[in-house]
Design a protein around this motif. Structure first.
Motif, PDB file in Angstrom:
ATOM      1  N   HIS A 188      44.600  -1.087  44.257  1.00 32.72           N
ATOM      2  CA  HIS A 188      45.427  -1.544  45.376  1.00 32.72           C
ATOM      3  C   HIS A 188      44.574  -2.405  46.316  1.00 32.72           C
ATOM      4  CE1 HIS A 188      48.660  -0.704  48.537  1.00 32.72           C
ATOM      5  NE2 HIS A 188      47.695  -1.266  49.232  1.00 32.72           N
ATOM      6  N   HIS A 192      44.326  -6.714  47.189  1.00 32.12           N
ATOM      7  CA  HIS A 192      44.373  -7.322  48.523  1.00 32.12           C
ATOM      8  C   HIS A 192      43.351  -8.452  48.690  1.00 32.12           C
ATOM      9  CE1 HIS A 192      47.502  -5.194  50.479  1.00 32.12           C
ATOM     10  NE2 HIS A 192      46.906  -4.014  50.542  1.00 32.12           N
ATOM     11  N   HIS A 198      51.808  -6.893  51.179  1.00 32.19           N
ATOM     12  CA  HIS A 198      52.375  -6.085  50.099  1.00 32.19           C
ATOM     13  C   HIS A 198      53.584  -6.776  49.479  1.00 32.19           C
ATOM     14  CE1 HIS A 198      50.308  -2.635  52.369  1.00 32.19           C
ATOM     15  NE2 HIS A 198      49.642  -2.806  51.253  1.00 32.19           N
TER      16      HIS A 198
HETATM   17 ZN   LIG Z   1      47.704  -2.266  51.114  1.00 30.13          ZN
END
Ligand SMILES: [Zn+2]
Length: 240
Positions: A188, A192, A198
């Motif tokens: 995750h 980024h 998101h």
């Molecule tokens: Zn995040």
């Protein structure tokens, strides 16, 4: 234990739009009021939310984490390392922690529970640095993501974060998660590096790296609630 014998702390938050209620091992019941609500309303607010308070208390009690229960563990199971540590306690003039393989010995001045929780957190953070930093670098390399660094801390509210410069920050509490879940958190944050939000592109990238993302994310959310109370104790709670 009765819910109405738990200490209550009332605070005000100008940004709060409604009343917030929390019950935590270290701070008892916390009521956060918006400015327009008077403190004289607190007893009736608690009465109205009695069933929630009772449920929450029962839940914390089964985990040995109700306010007033000693939150210090006899054993710490770290799924990430597939290892169990045993903790013994003793008295000393100042707080000390001794580690020999999987045996921990915590020495505390009489009754300083909070100091014990902070010592264990420091131990967890050190262990996190040893194991989560190389893990993160390995996963990044495997997927060709270039990162500027990895830090491990015991953050209060999140599993991880990624700075604008590609610096990854991971929570030492990830050691409580099985590897596939910790890996999802790392992926995750790695996503980024290229996607700062998101949005759909971020979601697609993460699902490609971990096709079980939906299932993993759901388990990660509940895992936070299930973390032992000592991992969430803050410095300001010491002596409470
Ligand atoms: Zn995040």
């Amino acid at each position: 234990m009765q819910w109405n014998s738990i200490p209550v702390t009332v605070t005000r938050n100008p940004r709060a739009r409604k009343v917030w209620l929390k019950m935590r091992s270290c701070r008892g019941i916390e009521v956060v009021l918006p400015y327009r609500v008077s403190t004289s309303e607190v007893p009736s607010i608690l009465e109205r939310h009695k069933s929630w308070l009772m449920e929450r208390l029962a839940d914390l009690e089964t985990r040995g984490q109700a306010p007033g229960q000693n939150p210090l563990p006899d054993a710490v199971t770290l799924a990430f390392l597939n290892r169990e540590y045993f903790v013994a306690y003793g008295e000393a003039v100042r707080p000390e922690l001794h580690v020999a393989e999987t045996q921990l010995r915590v020495l505390l001045p009489g009754g300083e529970t909070g100091a014990g929780a902070l010592l264990l957190q420091m131990w967890l953070a050190d262990l996190g640095k040893c194991h989560l930093v190389p893990f993160c670098r390995e996963v990044a390399q495997l997927h060709g993501v270039s990162i500027s660094g990895v830090r491990v801390r015991n953050q209060a509210g999140r599993w991880g974060s990624c700075s604008a410069r590609g610096g990854i920050s991971l929570n030492a509490k990830l050691l409580f998660l099985p590897r596939p879940l910790a890996r999802n958190v790392v992926l995750h944050e790695l996503c980024h590096v290229a996607h700062r939000n998101h949005g759909p592109a971020f979601k697609a990238a993460l699902r490609e790296l971990d096709p079980l993302t939906d299932e993993h994310e759901a388990r990660i959310r509940t895992a936070w609630e299930e973390l032992p109370a000592w991992t969430k104790w803050r410095r300001k709670d010491v002596g409470a």
